[in-house]
Motif scaffolding. Structure first.
Motif, PDB file in Angstrom:
ATOM      1  N   SER A 296      69.771  32.592  70.693  1.00 50.17           N
ATOM      2  CA  SER A 296      68.652  32.500  69.739  1.00 50.17           C
ATOM      3  C   SER A 296      67.639  31.460  70.199  1.00 50.17           C
ATOM      4  O   SER A 296      66.425  31.644  70.029  1.00 50.17           O
ATOM      5  CB  SER A 296      69.178  32.157  68.340  1.00 50.17           C
TER       6      SER A 296
ATOM      7  N   VAL B 196      65.535  27.922  63.641  1.00 50.08           N
ATOM      8  CA  VAL B 196      66.139  29.203  64.024  1.00 50.08           C
ATOM      9  C   VAL B 196      67.551  28.993  64.557  1.00 50.08           C
ATOM     10  O   VAL B 196      68.510  29.663  64.134  1.00 50.08           O
ATOM     11  CB  VAL B 196      65.261  29.913  65.075  1.00 50.08           C
TER      12      VAL B 196
ATOM     13  N   CYS C 267      62.493  29.777  57.835  1.00 51.98           N
ATOM     14  CA  CYS C 267      61.830  30.387  58.998  1.00 51.98           C
ATOM     15  C   CYS C 267      60.833  31.463  58.576  1.00 51.98           C
ATOM     16  O   CYS C 267      60.231  32.125  59.428  1.00 51.98           O
ATOM     17  CB  CYS C 267      62.876  31.000  59.934  1.00 51.98           C
TER      18      CYS C 267
ATOM     19  N   VAL D 278      63.985  36.347  65.211  1.00 51.80           N
ATOM     20  CA  VAL D 278      63.239  35.351  65.983  1.00 51.80           C
ATOM     21  C   VAL D 278      61.760  35.733  66.079  1.00 51.80           C
ATOM     22  O   VAL D 278      60.876  34.882  65.957  1.00 51.80           O
ATOM     23  CB  VAL D 278      63.851  35.195  67.386  1.00 51.80           C
TER      24      VAL D 278
ATOM     25  N   ALA E 264      59.937  34.968  62.958  1.00 54.29           N
ATOM     26  CA  ALA E 264      59.854  33.531  62.665  1.00 54.29           C
ATOM     27  C   ALA E 264      58.610  32.892  63.254  1.00 54.29           C
ATOM     28  O   ALA E 264      58.368  31.699  63.047  1.00 54.29           O
ATOM     29  CB  ALA E 264      61.101  32.819  63.195  1.00 54.29           C
TER      30      ALA E 264
END
Length: 282
Positions: free
Chosen positions: A40, A57, A118, A161, A164
């Protein structure tokens, strides 16, 4: 399994307080948890997340993975005890169930606000990934759908991700598709060393139904395919693609011929190569 241990009764052991953190870490599946957290972080680098958001994250992913690991060992403690898994502190009784439950609950409580911090869309996506993993632990691991939570969670991680970012955006379709393939391969290779023990305790996921030989071939094929998808999708250039695919070929060989947990480690290695390729290709 000690001869004096009754198969249906958890042994009573009182660990010292200084041993509890070690036992807790051991029950959290620290290797996979750390590997997914690193993945991540690399994905966050690939999309140029600001440092603070990248830390959020990774923290959300790490707490989610800890909850998944503790949930897994709590659910499987009885099975692990029946097959003599002395490496599982919940099965041996070294780690009290109450401590593991509290730790698992705490990890879940932390995962929710860390994920939502996030961004709402990103947070809900990550919580969906964690929920998929919990569904695997609680039910799906013993069904023909055992591969699905892995595919959803790995694929969903790339979406989490990407969403985010300051300007949330969905990733290109090839990225979650490749990650889902990685998840499928990781699942199959992770299960292979435990096929006999799982069969003895009534667990029959997809790899159990296919058998060891076909499962190993399937895992290797999807892992290599995932790498090819990333090379084609990311378009890093011929030299970089060759440099990436060479270690993938070596790791695929380990995944095909290795024993014990080495194939799963090879799967994580391929995933790391692929994510590094994404960073370099940007």
């Amino acid at each position: 399994m000690p001869e004096t241990m009754h198969p249906s009764r958890q042994p009573s052991r009182q660990p010292s307080r200084s041993r509890l953190p070690v036992l807790l870490v051991g029950a959290a599946h620290p290797g996979p948890a750390l590997a997914v957290a690193v993945l991540s972080g690399l994905l966050a680098t690939a999309v140029d997340l600001p440092l603070a958001r990248g830390v959020l994250v990774v923290a959300a992913v790490l707490t989610g993975q800890l909850s998944i690991g503790w949930c897994n060992d709590l659910v499987d403690a009885g099975r692990d005890r029946r097959v003599g898994r002395n490496d599982k502190p919940l099965a041996t009784g070294e780690l009290p169930r109450a401590v593991a439950r509290l730790s698992c609950l705490s990890a879940v409580v932390l995962t929710v606000p860390l994920s939502l911090a996030c961004g709402v869309a990103a947070g809900l996506t990550h919580l969906g990934c964690v929920a998929a993993a919990w569904a695997y632990n609680l039910r799906l691991k013993a069904t023909v759908w055992s591969w699905l939570p892995y595919a959803l969670a790995f694929g969903g991680l790339t979406v989490f991700v990407s969403l985010a970012q300051r300007a949330p955006a969905l990733p290109p379709l090839w990225l979650p598709a490749a990650a889902a393939l990685l998840g499928l391969g990781a699942h199959v290779l992770n299960v292979l060393p435990d096929l006999a023990e799982d069969a003895a305790t009534g667990v029959r996921g997809l790899p159990h139904r296919l058998g060891a030989g076909p499962s190993r071939l399937l895992a290797t094929a999807v892992l290599v395919l995932a790498s090819v998808v990333i090379v084609v999708g990311a378009g890093p250039g011929v030299r970089t693609a060759v440099l990436a695919l060479l270690p993938v070929a070596v790791l695929a060989t380990v995944a095909t011929t290795g024993r014990g947990r080495r194939p799963f480690g090879a799967a994580i290695g391929i995933a790391l190569v692929d994510v590094v390729l994404l960073v370099v290709a940007r």
